[in-house]
Design an enzyme around this catalytic site. Structure first.
Site, PDB file in Angstrom:
ATOM      1  N   TYR A 156     -10.710  53.204  27.250  1.00  0.00           N
ATOM      2  CA  TYR A 156     -10.759  52.898  26.045  1.00  0.00           C
ATOM      3  C   TYR A 156     -11.873  53.596  25.524  1.00  0.00           C
ATOM      4  O   TYR A 156     -12.936  53.740  26.140  1.00  0.00           O
ATOM      5  CB  TYR A 156     -10.742  51.470  25.620  1.00  0.00           C
ATOM      6  CG  TYR A 156      -9.313  50.543  26.016  1.00  0.00           C
ATOM      7  CD1 TYR A 156      -8.875  50.139  24.697  1.00  0.00           C
ATOM      8  CD2 TYR A 156      -9.115  50.287  27.204  1.00  0.00           C
ATOM      9  CE1 TYR A 156      -7.732  49.532  24.843  1.00  0.00           C
ATOM     10  CE2 TYR A 156      -7.926  49.250  27.181  1.00  0.00           C
ATOM     11  CZ  TYR A 156      -7.277  49.016  25.969  1.00  0.00           C
ATOM     12  OH  TYR A 156      -6.091  48.300  26.201  1.00  0.00           O
ATOM     13  N   ASP A 181      -4.609  44.370  20.534  1.00  0.00           N
ATOM     14  CA  ASP A 181      -4.624  43.401  19.665  1.00  0.00           C
ATOM     15  C   ASP A 181      -4.396  43.982  18.321  1.00  0.00           C
ATOM     16  O   ASP A 181      -4.348  45.173  18.024  1.00  0.00           O
ATOM     17  CB  ASP A 181      -6.155  42.579  19.824  1.00  0.00           C
ATOM     18  CG  ASP A 181      -6.172  41.812  20.854  1.00  0.00           C
ATOM     19  OD1 ASP A 181      -5.266  41.460  21.645  1.00  0.00           O
ATOM     20  OD2 ASP A 181      -7.560  41.702  21.177  1.00  0.00           O
TER      21      ASP A 181
END
Length: 236
Positions: free
Chosen positions: A110, A51
């Site tokens: 992540y 994002d």
């Protein structure tokens, strides 16, 4: 000739990673624009989207190159000269035609970085600053996410996916040189899922997190900021 590219990027000033018809100001939009200038009219496929404001140290993409660009070391050098300095091609290698950056991926890793300190202008785009953090609570509760769960209450509304079930293989927190690092490894993540999970760790207790994981109750969670999130590794 299909090739895999490993990218690192600072996502601060980009509108996410995916190409957009309305803007070239995305990671893949910039890469495809440069490839077009090199007479490579090819679509770049990434392992997954990041994002707006999210960074990556090892995003993997694939692209089909014409044969005249067989010198991959030269292509890497040319791309890095032409791309904005906030996007770097770390590696390019030839792969089989059946390789797919997204569908061939087995696991995604992540990391989320927090610093328990007043903010400073040199790290503001790369670290989430908090005045106080209950590290022992986070270290304990982050383990609740490990296993297969329906994460429909840990995703951004409006997402269009066939299934909201994901498997998290590892989730742990540790301190490193004054930073708090949250590490998540899964077969995949829903849109904003990690930011929602980090927000839950910062705002909810263990009972509330468990209830939301079991889809018994949805609590109002403010997603963690995007600037502390990094796509760290794709495992094939």
């Amino acid at each position: 000739m299909r090739c895999a590219l490993t990218l690192a990027y600072n996502g601060t000033h980009f509108l996410g990673s995916q190409t957009q018809k309305s803007s070239k100001n995305t990671i893949l939009g910039q890469l495809e624009h440069v490839l077009h200038q090199l007479n490579i009219d090819a679509k770049v496929v990434a392992s997954g989207r990041t994002d707006r404001g999210v960074h990556a140290s090892a995003q993997v993409c694939h692209v089909d190159l014409p044969e005249f660009w067989s010198d991959l070391d030269k292509l890497k050098s040319v791309l890095n000269d032409m791309l904005p300095p906030s996007i770097v091609v770390k590696r390019i290698k030839s792969v089989g035609n059946n390789f797919h950056a997204r569908y061939s991926a087995k696991k995604r890793v992540y990391r989320y970085i927090i610093k328990e300190a007043p903010s400073n202008p040199f790290e503001e785009s790369f670290v989430t600053f908090l005045s106080s953090v209950d590290f022992s609570k986070i270290e304990k509760n982050i383990k609740l996410f490990v296993a297969e769960h329906d994460f429909k209450f840990f995703m951004k509304s409006g997402s269009d996916v066939k299934s909201t079930t994901r498997v998290i293989y590892k989730a742990f927190a540790y301190r490193h040189k004054g930073y708090i690092i949250l590490n998540f490894e899964a077969n995949g993540f829903l849109r904003s899922q990690i930011r929602m999970m980090v927000g839950a760790l910062l705002q909810l207790d263990s009972k509330e997190i468990a209830e939301q994981l079991q889809c018994k109750k949805k609590y109002k969670i403010k997603p963690a900021k995007s600037n502390g999130l990094y796509l760290a590794k794709i495992k094939y």
